[in-house]
Write a protein that holds these residues in place. Structure first.
Motif, PDB file in Angstrom:
ATOM      1  N   HIS A   4      -8.820  -5.204   8.181  1.00 50.98           N
ATOM      2  CA  HIS A   4      -8.281  -5.124   6.833  1.00 50.98           C
ATOM      3  C   HIS A   4      -6.829  -5.569   6.820  1.00 50.98           C
ATOM      4  O   HIS A   4      -6.202  -5.740   7.855  1.00 50.98           O
ATOM      5  CB  HIS A   4      -8.412  -3.707   6.271  1.00 50.98           C
ATOM      6  CG  HIS A   4      -7.374  -2.771   6.775  1.00 50.98           C
ATOM      7  ND1 HIS A   4      -7.041  -1.638   6.123  1.00 50.98           N
ATOM      8  CD2 HIS A   4      -6.590  -2.814   7.859  1.00 50.98           C
ATOM      9  CE1 HIS A   4      -6.095  -0.999   6.777  1.00 50.98           C
ATOM     10  NE2 HIS A   4      -5.806  -1.695   7.845  1.00 50.98           N
ATOM     11  N   GLU A   5      -6.308  -5.778   5.669  1.00 51.05           N
ATOM     12  CA  GLU A   5      -4.894  -6.086   5.540  1.00 51.05           C
ATOM     13  C   GLU A   5      -4.284  -5.087   4.578  1.00 51.05           C
ATOM     14  O   GLU A   5      -4.882  -4.703   3.589  1.00 51.05           O
ATOM     15  CB  GLU A   5      -4.703  -7.503   5.021  1.00 51.05           C
ATOM     16  CG  GLU A   5      -4.872  -8.502   6.135  1.00 51.05           C
ATOM     17  CD  GLU A   5      -4.434  -9.885   5.741  1.00 51.05           C
ATOM     18  OE1 GLU A   5      -4.280 -10.118   4.532  1.00 51.05           O
ATOM     19  OE2 GLU A   5      -4.274 -10.708   6.626  1.00 51.05           O
ATOM     20  N   LEU A   6      -3.061  -4.681   4.897  1.00 51.56           N
ATOM     21  CA  LEU A   6      -2.402  -3.710   4.051  1.00 51.56           C
ATOM     22  C   LEU A   6      -1.558  -4.419   3.022  1.00 51.56           C
ATOM     23  O   LEU A   6      -0.893  -5.385   3.307  1.00 51.56           O
ATOM     24  CB  LEU A   6      -1.501  -2.856   4.936  1.00 51.56           C
ATOM     25  CG  LEU A   6      -2.309  -1.992   5.891  1.00 51.56           C
ATOM     26  CD1 LEU A   6      -1.511  -1.684   7.125  1.00 51.56           C
ATOM     27  CD2 LEU A   6      -2.722  -0.714   5.201  1.00 51.56           C
ATOM     28  N   THR A   7      -1.617  -3.976   1.832  1.00 52.04           N
ATOM     29  CA  THR A   7      -0.862  -4.667   0.796  1.00 52.04           C
ATOM     30  C   THR A   7       0.213  -3.804   0.158  1.00 52.04           C
ATOM     31  O   THR A   7       1.135  -4.304  -0.429  1.00 52.04           O
ATOM     32  CB  THR A   7      -1.802  -5.146  -0.325  1.00 52.04           C
ATOM     33  OG1 THR A   7      -2.614  -4.054  -0.700  1.00 52.04           O
ATOM     34  CG2 THR A   7      -2.666  -6.306   0.155  1.00 52.04           C
ATOM     35  N   SER A   8       0.103  -2.483   0.280  1.00 55.50           N
ATOM     36  CA  SER A   8       1.125  -1.664  -0.377  1.00 55.50           C
ATOM     37  C   SER A   8       1.553  -0.516   0.522  1.00 55.50           C
ATOM     38  O   SER A   8       0.884  -0.160   1.463  1.00 55.50           O
ATOM     39  CB  SER A   8       0.567  -1.099  -1.681  1.00 55.50           C
ATOM     40  OG  SER A   8      -0.498  -0.234  -1.368  1.00 55.50           O
ATOM     41  N   PHE A  11       2.161   5.486   1.582  1.00 57.70           N
ATOM     42  CA  PHE A  11       2.531   6.792   2.119  1.00 57.70           C
ATOM     43  C   PHE A  11       4.045   6.922   2.257  1.00 57.70           C
ATOM     44  O   PHE A  11       4.546   7.521   3.185  1.00 57.70           O
ATOM     45  CB  PHE A  11       1.838   7.009   3.467  1.00 57.70           C
ATOM     46  CG  PHE A  11       0.348   7.152   3.348  1.00 57.70           C
ATOM     47  CD1 PHE A  11      -0.246   8.389   3.180  1.00 57.70           C
ATOM     48  CD2 PHE A  11      -0.465   6.026   3.379  1.00 57.70           C
ATOM     49  CE1 PHE A  11      -1.623   8.521   3.061  1.00 57.70           C
ATOM     50  CE2 PHE A  11      -1.842   6.146   3.262  1.00 57.70           C
ATOM     51  CZ  PHE A  11      -2.430   7.392   3.094  1.00 57.70           C
ATOM     52  N   ASP A  12       4.753   6.323   1.293  1.00 60.78           N
ATOM     53  CA  ASP A  12       6.220   6.318   1.334  1.00 60.78           C
ATOM     54  C   ASP A  12       6.802   7.716   1.496  1.00 60.78           C
ATOM     55  O   ASP A  12       7.834   7.897   2.145  1.00 60.78           O
ATOM     56  CB  ASP A  12       6.787   5.721   0.033  1.00 60.78           C
ATOM     57  CG  ASP A  12       6.825   4.215   0.106  1.00 60.78           C
ATOM     58  OD1 ASP A  12       6.636   3.683   1.214  1.00 60.78           O
ATOM     59  OD2 ASP A  12       7.016   3.582  -0.939  1.00 60.78           O
ATOM     60  N   GLU A  13       6.114   8.713   0.901  1.00 59.88           N
ATOM     61  CA  GLU A  13       6.687  10.067   0.909  1.00 59.88           C
ATOM     62  C   GLU A  13       6.662  10.687   2.310  1.00 59.88           C
ATOM     63  O   GLU A  13       7.383  11.647   2.571  1.00 59.88           O
ATOM     64  CB  GLU A  13       5.955  10.962  -0.106  1.00 59.88           C
ATOM     65  CG  GLU A  13       4.576  11.439   0.287  1.00 59.88           C
ATOM     66  CD  GLU A  13       3.481  10.373   0.078  1.00 59.88           C
ATOM     67  OE1 GLU A  13       2.315  10.690   0.364  1.00 59.88           O
ATOM     68  OE2 GLU A  13       3.780   9.242  -0.346  1.00 59.88           O
ATOM     69  N   LEU A  14       5.856  10.132   3.226  1.00 61.84           N
ATOM     70  CA  LEU A  14       5.752  10.726   4.563  1.00 61.84           C
ATOM     71  C   LEU A  14       6.930  10.395   5.466  1.00 61.84           C
ATOM     72  O   LEU A  14       7.217  11.099   6.422  1.00 61.84           O
ATOM     73  CB  LEU A  14       4.464  10.243   5.254  1.00 61.84           C
ATOM     74  CG  LEU A  14       3.169  10.938   4.855  1.00 61.84           C
ATOM     75  CD1 LEU A  14       2.013  10.362   5.642  1.00 61.84           C
ATOM     76  CD2 LEU A  14       3.266  12.434   5.109  1.00 61.84           C
ATOM     77  N   GLY A 167       2.975  -5.037   8.166  1.00 62.10           N
ATOM     78  CA  GLY A 167       1.535  -4.780   8.193  1.00 62.10           C
ATOM     79  C   GLY A 167       0.661  -5.956   7.814  1.00 62.10           C
ATOM     80  O   GLY A 167      -0.556  -5.857   7.881  1.00 62.10           O
ATOM     81  N   GLN A 168       1.259  -7.065   7.426  1.00 62.90           N
ATOM     82  CA  GLN A 168       0.437  -8.236   7.041  1.00 62.90           C
ATOM     83  C   GLN A 168       0.637  -9.368   8.039  1.00 62.90           C
ATOM     84  O   GLN A 168       1.676 -10.027   8.033  1.00 62.90           O
ATOM     85  CB  GLN A 168       0.850  -8.734   5.657  1.00 62.90           C
ATOM     86  CG  GLN A 168       0.388  -7.830   4.542  1.00 62.90           C
ATOM     87  CD  GLN A 168       0.689  -8.456   3.188  1.00 62.90           C
ATOM     88  OE1 GLN A 168       0.495  -9.643   2.976  1.00 62.90           O
ATOM     89  NE2 GLN A 168       1.195  -7.662   2.281  1.00 62.90           N
ATOM     90  N   TYR A 169      -0.377  -9.553   8.877  1.00 64.80           N
ATOM     91  CA  TYR A 169      -0.268 -10.534   9.951  1.00 64.80           C
ATOM     92  C   TYR A 169      -1.407 -11.541   9.889  1.00 64.80           C
ATOM     93  O   TYR A 169      -2.518 -11.212   9.509  1.00 64.80           O
ATOM     94  CB  TYR A 169      -0.353  -9.852  11.332  1.00 64.80           C
ATOM     95  CG  TYR A 169       0.441  -8.586  11.420  1.00 64.80           C
ATOM     96  CD1 TYR A 169       1.820  -8.624  11.273  1.00 64.80           C
ATOM     97  CD2 TYR A 169      -0.175  -7.363  11.623  1.00 64.80           C
ATOM     98  CE1 TYR A 169       2.564  -7.469  11.338  1.00 64.80           C
ATOM     99  CE2 TYR A 169       0.562  -6.196  11.695  1.00 64.80           C
ATOM    100  CZ  TYR A 169       1.926  -6.258  11.549  1.00 64.80           C
ATOM    101  OH  TYR A 169       2.666  -5.118  11.606  1.00 64.80           O
ATOM    102  N   SER A 331      -0.089   3.427   6.178  1.00 61.73           N
ATOM    103  CA  SER A 331      -1.483   3.907   6.246  1.00 61.73           C
ATOM    104  C   SER A 331      -1.626   5.406   6.358  1.00 61.73           C
ATOM    105  O   SER A 331      -2.752   5.898   6.385  1.00 61.73           O
ATOM    106  CB  SER A 331      -2.198   3.304   7.460  1.00 61.73           C
ATOM    107  OG  SER A 331      -1.777   2.024   7.749  1.00 61.73           O
ATOM    108  N   GLY A 332      -0.523   6.132   6.517  1.00 58.40           N
ATOM    109  CA  GLY A 332      -0.634   7.578   6.669  1.00 58.40           C
ATOM    110  C   GLY A 332      -1.022   7.960   8.087  1.00 58.40           C
ATOM    111  O   GLY A 332      -1.129   7.096   8.966  1.00 58.40           O
TER     112      GLY A 332
END
Ligand code: KG4
Ligand code: ZN
Length: 350
Positions: A4-8, A11-14, A167-169, A331-332
């Motif tokens: 998969h690819e991460l786009t956003s 989990f900024d609050e972590l 995260g986007q490779y 990703s948390g």
């Protein structure tokens, strides 16, 4: 696992700039632990190398590596914490390499990290070792701009990676056979220079003439993939044909052939993708000729070049903690059910 690819950043609050991640690395032959704040501020980084243990076998022996990690890890963790100047109560997450690597070796670090996370009641983050090498390239340079082209060259991997965002490779080129570090190690072993071969060839090459032997530069004008297996055979054939050839000349000529190909393909990949910044990562990024040649070539094209410090090129846990901080934000936490993934690819989710 799924690709998969991460786009956003979900989990900024972590994590924040003051969040502290404890990193553990045991994927191959270095037992390492580190404390990193905010993804880039390295408070401590401890590496216990098993090189001497494996040197007499001419390479890493997996069973011995697992046992040596078990014996060293507790002390390495203690030392990393002590050197960081903070207490366990300041740790916000524990990250460990979950792959790729030697399965037994990985499991030692993963089990320790999960236990520590449970005891401290903080999230566990599984880190992809290849992704961590990309972050090592960025650790020493706070101003890296995307898109970024990273030449990731280690003992097990050789790839050209476009980093579009955290995260986007995308892997845009890779070796079709031996990794560059593997070629260094195999040629060094053949030349009787010992293990690991990269630093030994690098040192010998300073004493030799890089133009003495015109070794092949396979596929240099052809696409973005590379191949080093023919070069290794060419070295062996040359030495067998001319046994009195100076080892330093062979080392220098071999190194020059590897570097020529890596530099040409890196620049081609960057131009192709429109990336204005080029970074190096992985153990072979410590090579002195590669560092100087890529710097010269990038200056000629007006590209910015990011060279990680030598300590951040080879395996370490600061890059694991750094990648863990970004991974946690993207990703948390990782489930404690996650295991070790010896063949984990760069774009595989954990
Ligand atoms: O990244 P790393 O520490 O471990 C892996 O993930 O593979 O890379 C180890 C590799 C070995 O093949 C070693 O020979 C090579 O990096 N290496 C070098 C140099 N220092 C380490 N290769 C060429 N020149 C060097 N100075
Ligand atoms: Zn590595």
């Amino acid at each position: 696992m799924s690709t998969h690819e991460l786009t956003s950043s979900s989990f900024d609050e972590l994590v924040s700039s003051s969040s502290v991640v404890f990193g553990i690395e045991t994927s191959c032959d270095e037992t390492a632990a580190a404390v990193v704040m905010g993804g880039r501020d390295v408070l401590s980084s401890v590496v216990a190398s098993q090189l001497e243990i494996h040197a007499r076998f001419g390479g890493v022996v997996p069973e011995i590596a697992s046992r040596a990690h078990l014996e060293a890890l507790t002390a390495v963790i203690d030392q990393a914490l002590q050197k960081s100047g903070i207490g366990f109560n300041r740790i916000d997450a524990v990250a460990a390499t979950v792959g790729p690597g030697l399965v037994g070796a990985l499991l030692v670090g993963v089990s320790a990290a999960k236990s520590l996370a449970l005891v401290l009641d903080v999230p566990f983050v599984g880190v992809n070792h290849l992704e961590a090498h990309l972050y090592a390239a960025m650790l020493d340079d706070a101003n890296v701009e995307f898109p970024l082209l990273v030449l990731l060259v280690s003992g097990g991997h050789t790839m050209f990676v476009e980093v579009r965002e955290h995260g986007q490779y995308q892997i845009v080129g890779r070796t079709r056979d031996d990794a560059a570090g593997e070629a260094f190690d195999k040629v060094a072993r053949f030349l009787g220079l010992g293990y690991p071969g990269g630093p030994a060839i690098d040192a010998q090459a300073h004493l030799g003439d890089a133009k003495a032997i015109n070794f092949p530069r396979a596929m240099i004008n052809d696409g973005l993939d590379v191949s080093f297996s023919g070069l290794k055979t060419a070295v062996i054939n040359h030495v067998r044909k001319f046994p009195s050839v100076a080892t330093a000349d062979v080392a220098a000529s071999f190194q020059s052939a590897v570097v020529d190909v890596l530099v040409a393909k890196t620049l081609r990949a960057a131009e192709h993708l429109g990336a204005r910044t080029v970074a190096l990562g992985g153990g072979v990024a410590a090579n002195s000729l590669l560092r100087s040649e890529i710097s010269t070539a990038c200056a000629r094209k007006d590209f910015r070049v990011v060279l990680p410090s030598l300590a951040m090129c080879t395996d370490n846990a600061a890059m694991i903690a750094s990648a863990g901080w970004y991974r946690l934000r993207l990703s948390g936490p990782t489930s404690l059910d996650a295991g070790a993934y010896p063949n984990l690819g760069l774009t595989c989710a954990i």
